[in-house]
Structures are given as C-alpha cells and as structure tokens.
Design a protein around this motif. Structure first.
Motif, PDB file in Angstrom:
ATOM      1  N   PHE A 364     -76.117 -83.098  32.199  1.00  0.00           N
ATOM      2  CA  PHE A 364     -76.777 -84.584  31.873  1.00  0.00           C
ATOM      3  C   PHE A 364     -75.788 -85.323  31.165  1.00  0.00           C
ATOM      4  O   PHE A 364     -74.242 -85.154  31.186  1.00  0.00           O
ATOM      5  CB  PHE A 364     -77.755 -84.454  30.698  1.00  0.00           C
ATOM      6  N   ALA A 365     -75.578 -86.733  31.424  1.00  0.00           N
ATOM      7  CA  ALA A 365     -74.518 -87.647  30.868  1.00  0.00           C
ATOM      8  C   ALA A 365     -74.400 -87.304  29.552  1.00  0.00           C
ATOM      9  O   ALA A 365     -75.062 -86.951  28.634  1.00  0.00           O
ATOM     10  CB  ALA A 365     -75.282 -89.126  30.991  1.00  0.00           C
ATOM     11  N   ALA A 366     -72.851 -87.536  29.275  1.00  0.00           N
ATOM     12  CA  ALA A 366     -72.580 -87.175  27.672  1.00  0.00           C
ATOM     13  C   ALA A 366     -73.304 -88.173  26.648  1.00  0.00           C
ATOM     14  O   ALA A 366     -73.604 -89.558  26.955  1.00  0.00           O
ATOM     15  CB  ALA A 366     -71.048 -87.290  27.662  1.00  0.00           C
ATOM     16  N   PRO A 367     -73.586 -87.846  25.700  1.00  0.00           N
ATOM     17  CA  PRO A 367     -74.251 -88.562  24.499  1.00  0.00           C
ATOM     18  C   PRO A 367     -73.466 -89.795  24.211  1.00  0.00           C
ATOM     19  O   PRO A 367     -72.123 -89.634  23.969  1.00  0.00           O
ATOM     20  CB  PRO A 367     -74.689 -87.902  23.308  1.00  0.00           C
ATOM     21  N   ASN A 368     -73.951 -90.865  23.986  1.00  0.00           N
ATOM     22  CA  ASN A 368     -73.379 -92.049  23.595  1.00  0.00           C
ATOM     23  C   ASN A 368     -73.206 -91.985  21.890  1.00  0.00           C
ATOM     24  O   ASN A 368     -73.828 -91.873  21.176  1.00  0.00           O
ATOM     25  CB  ASN A 368     -74.082 -93.549  23.389  1.00  0.00           C
ATOM     26  N   GLN A 371     -74.675 -93.832  19.269  1.00  0.00           N
ATOM     27  CA  GLN A 371     -76.353 -93.578  18.846  1.00  0.00           C
ATOM     28  C   GLN A 371     -76.175 -93.054  17.485  1.00  0.00           C
ATOM     29  O   GLN A 371     -77.396 -93.437  16.647  1.00  0.00           O
ATOM     30  CB  GLN A 371     -76.706 -92.766  19.887  1.00  0.00           C
ATOM     31  N   ALA A 372     -75.483 -92.221  17.050  1.00  0.00           N
ATOM     32  CA  ALA A 372     -75.203 -91.500  15.849  1.00  0.00           C
ATOM     33  C   ALA A 372     -74.973 -92.570  14.724  1.00  0.00           C
ATOM     34  O   ALA A 372     -75.264 -92.151  13.395  1.00  0.00           O
ATOM     35  CB  ALA A 372     -74.022 -90.515  15.564  1.00  0.00           C
ATOM     36  N   LEU A 373     -74.247 -93.594  15.019  1.00  0.00           N
ATOM     37  CA  LEU A 373     -73.968 -94.677  13.915  1.00  0.00           C
ATOM     38  C   LEU A 373     -74.997 -95.924  13.939  1.00  0.00           C
ATOM     39  O   LEU A 373     -74.668 -96.785  13.443  1.00  0.00           O
ATOM     40  CB  LEU A 373     -72.797 -95.170  14.426  1.00  0.00           C
ATOM     41  N   THR A 374     -76.173 -95.742  14.739  1.00  0.00           N
ATOM     42  CA  THR A 374     -77.337 -96.825  14.698  1.00  0.00           C
ATOM     43  C   THR A 374     -77.521 -97.266  13.268  1.00  0.00           C
ATOM     44  O   THR A 374     -77.929 -98.627  12.964  1.00  0.00           O
ATOM     45  CB  THR A 374     -78.438 -96.624  15.357  1.00  0.00           C
ATOM     46  N   LYS A 375     -77.759 -96.448  12.346  1.00  0.00           N
ATOM     47  CA  LYS A 375     -77.947 -96.811  11.094  1.00  0.00           C
ATOM     48  C   LYS A 375     -77.096 -97.636  10.345  1.00  0.00           C
ATOM     49  O   LYS A 375     -77.511 -98.694   9.759  1.00  0.00           O
ATOM     50  CB  LYS A 375     -78.241 -95.437  10.165  1.00  0.00           C
TER      51      LYS A 375
END
Length: 436
Positions: A364-368, A371-375
């Motif tokens: 699968f594509a590597a996670p962005n 996204q973990a810093l959305t908060k």
C-alpha cells in the motif's frame, strides 16, 4: 456609554485650545506631550506639529480597546502591558508606543525596530548604544573586548570572529537588552530556542532569555561540537556539557566501555559495536543530565516514557531503560485469506505481477506523516497541507490573541490553557518541518 460623549467633548475643547495657540506655545506643548529626543524625528512645520497634537489628544481620550486597535492597525505590539494596571495606565503605555512609531521617523529610517520596543526610554537607550557601536566599528580590538565580555568562556569560540560578524552580534545583543519580555520570547521562538523553565520575576526571565540568545548565536565552537544549544537553559550548563563531550572524546575505548557499563543499561539492550556509537550514547546521557526538566520530559515523550515525576534522576532512569533496550519483536505475519481474488492474483495468467503489475499484491502507499499532526494543525486553525510559513504566521496571530496578559479576569484560566495548547502545537509542527 456616558463616557463617550464626555471624551468627545474633551477632544473638541482640546482641539479648540490648540487652534488658538501661538507657534511658540505649540512647540512647547509638543515637546511635553511628545518626549522624543531631537535626533529621533525630523524638524516639523507648525502645521505638522498642530496636526500631531490633535492626534495625540484623540488617542488620550479613546477607550483602551480602541487604542489597542490603533496599535494593531499600525502593526505595533500591544503585548507586555501588565493587566494589573488600570485602563488609564495601559492606555498611556500604548499611546507612548504610537507616538514612538509614528513620530520617530528618523529612527525608523535608520532601521531601529521601534515597533518591537516597549517605550521611548528603551528606544533612546538603543539608539545611543547603536550609535556608540557604529562609532567603534573601526576599532577591532575594542570590539573584540566587548564581544568576549558577553559572558561566554574563551573555549566557546574557535577563533576571533570577523569584524563584521562581531558588529552584527553586538548590534543584536544591544537590541535584545531593550526588548520587552514578550518580544524576547518571540525572538527565541523564531530561532527555535526553548523558552521553557524560566524562573524569577520579569527582569530575571529577560536575563535568562538574553543569555540563551547569546549562547546560540555567538558560541560557534560549541555549535561545531553539535551541542544542543537551543535546548540548554544557559551558558553554565553549555560549558559543563562541552567539558564532558571533550572528556569523553579523549577517553580510551576501555574507559568508555567501563563508563557505559556503569550506567546499568537493562539486560537485552543492544550493545554498541563501534567506538563512535558508544561515544554517541555516552554524550546523549551527558546531555540528559544538563537538560532542563521540561526538555527532559520531551525526550521521555518521544521515547514513550512516562513523565509523571519531577525527579530528574527517576526520569533519567526511565530513559536509560528504553533508549537502547531490546527492539520490539514484530507481530507474527498472518497468512492472507484464501479466495477467488487471491487465486486470480497469484495465478499464472500474470506471472510476476500478481494481477497488478507489482511484485507485492499487498503493498500500500506509505502513510502521510502529516495525518498524525492533524490535531496540531487544527489547533492553529490550519489545514494539514499548510506550509511552515503558514504555521509561523498562525502561531503569532493566535499567541497574540490568547496570551494570558491580554485576557485577565474570568477567562484567564481558559485562555492560558488555549495558549499552552497553541504553543505545544507550534513546537510539534516546528520539529516536523525541521526534520522534513
């Protein structure tokens, strides 16, 4: 509401009185109400003097919130005005800043950052000091003495800096010494310097921040040694860490191994294979021993270690227990479910492609990482596609809005919590942009 017509009436009376004054009286009145030294502004005509006096009269009768708006419209800092003062005293401070920025046109042309300085006295001291530094700009020996008297030990610099570099740093130090506390915090944050762990009253906090700025900008030898200067609380701790780094570098392999064993790293930890790795670990421990408590907690958080302790020794033990501990075993690999799709992907109709042109049908594509810093992006009211510049601007705007000094009274606790969350979000995003 009743105060507004009275204030308007006062302004009208004052304007009428000014219109009736002679030139000599107007200039005398201007000298009292606009206490700028003669070198700060240009000579003005009577018409200009009259116009400025009318403007000052209007500012002096405006409600506090309107004076604050005038300052913001002129991009003048409104921070650092104590909420403990009454409205009249706060308004007087802000009116002084308006006078400084709008009427000290000669200082503005000379590049004096009057918008960041808290008042006319501080600006005057800075102008005099800048003039003195410029007057000594050709006396290299005198500049060297001043530079080496900034508080850094001799081993903080490999060699005497060039003349232009010394002039630049001496100008910077002169400015820092006149900035109010909130502007010093901003200066440190813009340079990525820790502003946590400050102690004492406002003047003591200013002294600590100035020391950190001098440490980061002037100690080039320590910077070359890769000391984490931006995280250290002061020059004394940096000097201690530099001596420890040099001691470790000069130690024999046997001495380093013996010292590493004395750390009581838990069993099962990976052993350093080379001298370089061993040295890096011991230097990291030496750094933990001098870091301020809030920075030590950051390292604990990065290694997912509990920070519920004010005991530095206990936090250090927790860090040692996980920093080089045994690597976590990956979970057992599950067999993919069997079914028509899996049969088709692994069939001989598409050799080596599994039906998708890839050597791994389950890739699968590597996670962005954003996204973990959305908060944190949301805390600064930004999308997670925002740039570093967007983050910096949003932080300044929100920090100015929710600063505890600007929100006294019933909302003080709520705004201080918001301010803390905004600062944490900015710090996390700043680290993210530095590493990408």
């Amino acid at each position: 509401q009743q105060e507004q017509p009275q204030a308007a009436l006062q302004v009208v009376k004052r304007v009428q009185a000014l219109d009736a004054m002679s030139e000599a009286v107007l200039r005398s009145e201007y000298a009292k109400l606009v206490p700028l030294p003669s070198e700060a502004g240009k000579e003005r005509s009577v018409k200009d003097v009259l116009q400025r006096l009318k403007e000052v009269a209007r500012w002096q009768q405006l409600p506090l919130r309107e004076v604050q708006r005038e300052c913001r419209d002129c991009d003048i800092s409104t921070g650092g005005v104590s909420a403990k003062l009454g409205d009249l005293e706060q308004r007087a401070e802000l009116v002084e800043r308006l006078i400084l920025v709008k009427y000290a046109d000669r200082w503005v042309e000379q590049g004096l950052p009057v918008k960041r300085i808290g008042g006319i006295k501080a600006a005057t001291r800075l102008a005099v000091e800048m003039q003195r530094i410029e007057g000594n700009s050709k006396d290299e020996q005198l500049l060297q003495r001043e530079f080496f008297n900034l508080g850094l030990p001799k081993d903080a610099n490999n060699k005497t800096p060039l003349l232009q570099e010394m002039l630049k740093q001496l100008r910077n130090v002169a400015l820092w010494r006149e900035l109010p506390l909130h502007e010093l915090r901003r200066e440190c944050q813009d340079q990525g310097i820790s502003v946590g762990g400050l102690t004492g009253d406002e003047e003591e906090q200013r002294r600590e921040l100035i020391e950190r700025l001098i440490l980061v900008n002037c100690a080039d030898a320590w910077s070359y040694m890769q000391l984490p200067l931006k995280r250290l609380p002061g020059i004394q701790q940096a000097a201690k860490l530099a001596r420890e780094y040099l001691r470790l570098q000069a130690a024999s392999d046997a001495a380093l191994i013996e010292e590493y064993k004395s750390l009581e790293v838990p069993k099962g930890a990976s052993d350093p294979c080379k001298r370089r790795e061993l040295l890096q670990r011991l230097q990291r421990v030496a750094t933990w021993r001098v870091l301020p408590l809030h920075e030590l907690r950051k390292d604990c958080q990065e290694l997912r270690v509990s920070t519920t302790s004010d005991d530095r020794g206990e936090l250090l033990e927790r860090l040692l227990s996980v920093a080089w501990g045994p690597a976590a075993q990956p979970p057992p690999k599950k067999e993919p479910p069997r079914g028509p799709r899996q049969f088709f992907e692994r069939s001989n109709y598409f050799p080596n492609s599994h039906g998708f042109g890839s050597s791994d049908p389950f890739s699968f594509a590597a996670p962005n990482p954003r996204q973990a810093l959305t908060k944190h992006f949301r805390t600064l009211k930004l999308p997670n596609t925002a740039t570093q510049d967007d983050v910096r601007k949003a932080y300044r705007k929100l920090a100015l809005k929710y600063h505890p000094d600007k929100n006294p009274g019933s909302r003080a606790h709520e705004t201080s919590e918001l301010f803390r969350e905004i600062a944490e979000a900015y710090e996390a995003l700043r680290k993210f942009f530095e590493t990408t």
